[in-house]
Design a protein around this motif. Structure first.
Motif, short mmCIF file in Angstrom:
data_model
loop_
_atom_site.label_atom_id
_atom_site.label_comp_id
_atom_site.label_asym_id
_atom_site.label_seq_id
_atom_site.Cartn_x
_atom_site.Cartn_y
_atom_site.Cartn_z
N VAL A 68 72.37 -4.81 20.46
CA VAL A 68 71.86 -5.42 19.24
C VAL A 68 71.14 -6.71 19.63
O VAL A 68 71.49 -7.35 20.61
CB VAL A 68 72.99 -5.74 18.23
N THR A 107 76.06 6.10 17.18
CA THR A 107 74.66 6.39 16.89
C THR A 107 73.99 7.03 18.10
O THR A 107 74.56 7.06 19.19
CB THR A 107 73.86 5.11 16.50
N VAL A 152 69.26 -1.90 18.35
CA VAL A 152 68.92 -2.15 16.95
C VAL A 152 68.73 -3.66 16.83
O VAL A 152 69.51 -4.44 17.39
CB VAL A 152 70.01 -1.66 15.99
N ALA A 171 67.37 -7.64 10.96
CA ALA A 171 67.99 -7.24 9.69
C ALA A 171 68.51 -5.81 9.75
O ALA A 171 69.54 -5.49 9.15
CB ALA A 171 67.00 -7.40 8.54
N SER A 172 67.82 -4.95 10.50
CA SER A 172 68.29 -3.56 10.66
C SER A 172 69.64 -3.52 11.37
O SER A 172 70.50 -2.71 11.04
CB SER A 172 67.27 -2.74 11.44
N ALA A 173 69.82 -4.39 12.35
CA ALA A 173 71.10 -4.46 13.06
C ALA A 173 72.21 -4.95 12.15
O ALA A 173 73.32 -4.41 12.14
CB ALA A 173 70.98 -5.35 14.29
N ASP A 174 71.92 -5.99 11.36
CA ASP A 174 72.91 -6.48 10.40
C ASP A 174 73.27 -5.40 9.39
O ASP A 174 74.44 -5.19 9.06
CB ASP A 174 72.39 -7.73 9.68
N ALA A 175 72.27 -4.67 8.89
CA ALA A 175 72.50 -3.61 7.90
C ALA A 175 73.32 -2.47 8.50
O ALA A 175 74.24 -1.95 7.85
CB ALA A 175 71.18 -3.09 7.36
N LEU A 176 72.99 -2.08 9.72
CA LEU A 176 73.74 -1.00 10.37
C LEU A 176 75.18 -1.43 10.64
O LEU A 176 76.12 -0.67 10.42
CB LEU A 176 73.07 -0.56 11.67
N GLU A 192 76.90 -3.51 8.90
CA GLU A 192 77.59 -3.46 7.60
C GLU A 192 77.92 -2.02 7.23
O GLU A 192 79.03 -1.73 6.77
CB GLU A 192 76.73 -4.11 6.53
N LYS A 193 76.98 -1.10 7.44
CA LYS A 193 77.21 0.32 7.13
C LYS A 193 78.36 0.87 7.97
O LYS A 193 79.16 1.69 7.50
CB LYS A 193 75.94 1.11 7.41
#
Length: 137
Positions: free
Chosen positions: A97, A117, A122, A125-130, A132-133
């Motif tokens: 990340v 994954t 990643v 913001a995509s890393a933070d979102a992933l 969180e997911k």
């Protein structure tokens, strides 16, 4: 049975010597030694190297004395952006990340990416979102 050799090397950062480090030298060294002992003990308990790496780095990230995670240096805009990567030498899988700002332990996010994954890296913001997911905060 052949005796198992154990080695562990950690460091508290690659930045320049500065006033903060000099003024917190005793606590800095005590923390580094404590984290080392935890990691070495886990190796003596025959925990995997991958487990030890993730947990020792997370301990460094949780300690504000070190330039990682909780103690991360700010970027030029004054924001936190953290990076981490991890690799399993046995399976040759890895996860990374970069530019995380919302996750406390970037190393844990990198390990989740490695485990869950098909991607290697990643960012932002995509890393933070992933993270969180994947239920990591």
């Amino acid at each position: 049975m052949k005796a198992r050799k154990i080695s562990l090397v950690i460091h508290g950062g690659a930045g320049p010597d500065n006033e903060f480090i000099r003024s917190h030298r005793e606590a800095y060294l005590d923390s580094l030694c404590s984290i080392f002992r935890c990691g070495y003990g886990a190796l003596e308990e025959e925990r995997s190297a991958l487990y030890v790496v993730e947990h020792v780095v997370a301990m460094l990230e949780d300690n504000p004395l070190f330039n990682a995670g909780h103690g991360a240096a700010l970027n030029a805009k004054g924001d936190i952006e953290m990076d981490a990567s991890i690799m399993d030498g046995r399976t040759r899988t890895s996860g990374a990340v970069c530019g995380l700002s919302l996750v406390r332990n970037p190393i844990k996010a990198a390990e989740l990416i490695r485990q869950k994954t098909d991607v290697l890296l990643v960012a932002g913001a995509s890393a933070d979102a992933l993270a969180e997911k994947l239920e990591l905060r």
